[in-house]
Design an enzyme around this catalytic site. Structure first.
Site, mmCIF file in Angstrom:
data_model
loop_
_atom_site.group_PDB
_atom_site.id
_atom_site.type_symbol
_atom_site.label_atom_id
_atom_site.label_comp_id
_atom_site.label_asym_id
_atom_site.label_seq_id
_atom_site.Cartn_x
_atom_site.Cartn_y
_atom_site.Cartn_z
ATOM 1 N N ASN A 127 0.245 4.563 10.362
ATOM 2 C CA ASN A 127 -0.486 4.877 11.597
ATOM 3 C C ASN A 127 0.400 4.489 12.769
ATOM 4 O OD1 ASN A 127 -1.099 2.023 10.548
ATOM 5 N ND2 ASN A 127 -1.634 1.857 12.690
ATOM 6 N N MET B 71 1.397 -6.954 8.295
ATOM 7 C CA MET B 71 0.841 -8.283 7.996
ATOM 8 C C MET B 71 1.402 -8.889 6.718
ATOM 9 S SD MET B 71 -3.116 -7.331 8.848
ATOM 10 C CE MET B 71 -3.549 -6.255 10.231
ATOM 11 N N SER B 72 2.581 -8.477 6.306
ATOM 12 C CA SER B 72 3.140 -9.032 5.062
ATOM 13 C C SER B 72 4.663 -9.120 5.168
ATOM 14 C CB SER B 72 2.752 -8.131 3.880
ATOM 15 O OG SER B 72 3.382 -6.878 3.986
ATOM 16 N N HIS C 296 -8.993 1.333 8.979
ATOM 17 C CA HIS C 296 -8.344 1.034 7.711
ATOM 18 C C HIS C 296 -8.411 2.227 6.748
ATOM 19 C CE1 HIS C 296 -6.818 -1.212 4.360
ATOM 20 N NE2 HIS C 296 -7.901 -0.982 3.669
ATOM 21 N N HIS D 186 -1.752 -12.155 0.902
ATOM 22 C CA HIS D 186 -1.529 -12.083 2.351
ATOM 23 C C HIS D 186 -1.994 -13.373 3.022
ATOM 24 C CE1 HIS D 186 -1.966 -7.786 1.183
ATOM 25 N NE2 HIS D 186 -1.011 -7.608 2.075
ATOM 26 N N HIS E 78 -10.382 -7.140 -7.435
ATOM 27 C CA HIS E 78 -9.667 -6.800 -8.665
ATOM 28 C C HIS E 78 -8.420 -7.680 -8.782
ATOM 29 C CE1 HIS E 78 -7.983 -4.004 -5.627
ATOM 30 N NE2 HIS E 78 -6.857 -4.421 -6.151
ATOM 31 N N SER F 177 0.866 -1.191 0.000
ATOM 32 C CA SER F 177 0.000 0.000 0.000
ATOM 33 C C SER F 177 0.892 1.228 0.000
ATOM 34 C CB SER F 177 -0.851 0.050 1.266
ATOM 35 O OG SER F 177 -1.417 -1.178 1.522
ATOM 36 N N TYR G 242 -3.451 -13.486 5.834
ATOM 37 C CA TYR G 242 -4.774 -13.269 6.458
ATOM 38 C C TYR G 242 -5.930 -13.470 5.480
ATOM 39 C CZ TYR G 242 -4.740 -8.488 4.495
ATOM 40 O OH TYR G 242 -4.690 -7.418 3.650
ATOM 41 N N GLU G 243 -5.637 -13.456 4.184
ATOM 42 C CA GLU G 243 -6.701 -13.659 3.194
ATOM 43 C C GLU G 243 -7.076 -15.134 3.082
ATOM 44 O OE1 GLU G 243 -6.282 -10.808 -0.444
ATOM 45 O OE2 GLU G 243 -4.271 -11.184 0.319
ATOM 46 N N ALA H 34 2.771 -1.456 4.170
ATOM 47 C CA ALA H 34 2.256 -0.466 5.118
ATOM 48 C C ALA H 34 2.412 -1.086 6.500
ATOM 49 C CB ALA H 34 0.792 -0.191 4.840
#
Ligand code: HPA
Length: 276
Positions: free
Chosen positions: A236, A212-213, A248, A84, A62, A31, A86-87, A114
């Site tokens: 953040n 998370m990556s 988010h 990811h 997408h 991101s 988490y997906e 990010a």
């Protein structure tokens, strides 16, 4: 288990017959780095759906794509849309592309993301060169039978983030007058953000940022002998640091605000990247 080396070889062969020259550096776009592709010339795009064995993006709606072209003088491959954990992808799918890049003959990896800032001297909008990572709480992407075509059973992780590349990145930032932070990135499985107690614990362990990556990709890159550099966009402050709830949408607003600075830095780093 399916033969990952065989699958990745098929995929690399497919990509190879579509491109004229082998890219020198693979860049995973996190991101805040989407617009990097606008700075590329003579691009060729390959959608994930058409690439054999590539995981399909089901969650985001997408499709992702590989964009091959020039960034300045260097030939790069940009990965737009990463997978990811988490997906719901397993670690093998999350890291599959990195193995394909290696088999294509690419030995350099730039991973971006990010992240939430844990170090209280950071502020949203900062960029952080990743010096090292902490990943105690996630399964290793190397778990299971070792794929010796890629690397050894017990790979050394003493320099997962290449020191000379960090030094070159520092100098590139200086040339552009961009302030960069440096620090330790902690991997969190997500998709929920961390609790304030988890962030305090990660801070005690030495983490400066959390996301998370990146870590699975860098472990696999290290296993197969690629040189890696990682950069976080601090979108953040992590949970509890400022005592405000996380959201988010606000994170995406900061990622967008940083885009130009981030893309300029990456272009300058790539310009000066010493290839093997
Ligand atoms: N935690 C985990 N991942 C993130 C964060 C965070 O605070 N911000 C951006 N990605």
């Amino acid at each position: 288990m399916e033969d990952i080396h065989l699958k990745a070889s098929e995929t690399a062969a497919y990509i190879k017959q579509k491109i004229r020259t082998i890219p020198e550096i693979a860049v995973v776009l996190g991101s805040g780095l989407g617009p990097l592709v606008d700075r590329m010339d003579h691009t060729l795009e390959i959608c994930y759906q058409e690439i054999p064995n590539f995981p399909v993006t089901t969650v985001e709606g997408h499709a992702g794509k590989l964009i091959i072209g020039h960034l300045g003088e260097k030939q790069i491959l940009a990965m737009q849309g990463r997978f990811h954990y988490y997906e719901g992808y397993d670690s093998e799918q999350v890291t599959f592309a990195v193995r394909v890049f290696k088999l294509l003959g690419i030995n350099n990896l730039l991973v971006t993301n990010a992240a939430g800032g844990i170090n209280e001297s950071f502020k949203p909008g900062d960029l952080m060169l990743i010096k090292d990572h902490i990943s105690f709480f996630a399964p290793s992407p190397l778990r299971g039978r070792n794929i010796s075509e890629f690397g050894v059973r017990f790979p050394d992780m003493s320099e997962a983030y290449n020191k000379s590349l960090i030094e070159a990145a520092r100098k590139a930032a200086e040339r552009l007058n961009i302030d960069v932070q440096e620090g330790i990135y902690a991997f969190a499985q997500g998709p929920m953000f961390e609790t304030p107690a988890e962030i305090r614990a990660l801070g005690f362990l030495g983490a400066d940022a959390v996301g998370m990556s990146t870590v699975p990709e860098v472990i696999v890159a290290q296993h197969c002998g690629m040189k890696a550099l990682g950069i976080s966009c601090i979108t953040n402050m992590a949970a509890g640091v400022l005592g405000q709830p996380l959201n988010h949408e606000e994170i995406m607003v900061i990622a967008k605000a940083v885009e130009d600075k981030f893309a300029s830095l990456v272009k300058e780093i790539v310009k000066d990247w010493t290839l093997k």
